[in-house]
Design a protein around this motif. Sequence first.
Motif: not given
Length: 148
Positions: A31-54
Amino acid sequence: MTQGFSPLTQMADGTIKQINPFSGTEVWTVPGRGDRTLQGPQVEKNPIEPGEHACAFCWERKLETPPEKARMLADATVLRNVLADELDATIPEFRRIPNLFEIVTFDYWNANYGLEVDEELINRYMATRYEHVQSVVEAKTKKRFDGV
């Protein structure tokens, strides 16, 4: 077909279990499993910086995941229910953490099988890292995704 066999069973919490009488494949409709958002808003994709923990599972971001259920050390020792103030006492080779957006919730296990909360464990963890629990609850109850 076996006499008295029912391919549909409704559990106390409303979960419906369907069993294919030919293949034995079992499917649960929660019950309720289908109520969740399937796709979030589109966001700008940026490269991961060295040392960044993504990755949310990186060791440096360990407090962004729900509390560990268990961890395995290099010598194959398994520690269970490590408290927040003990997280840095050992370095795990492997961490087992609960899914933040689980399909089968605690309510399912409670309603159908009588599973109870380990209040002593919860109180011990809350005493050491209330902010961690609060942040996980906030992430779980968000109504939308932030593209993360």
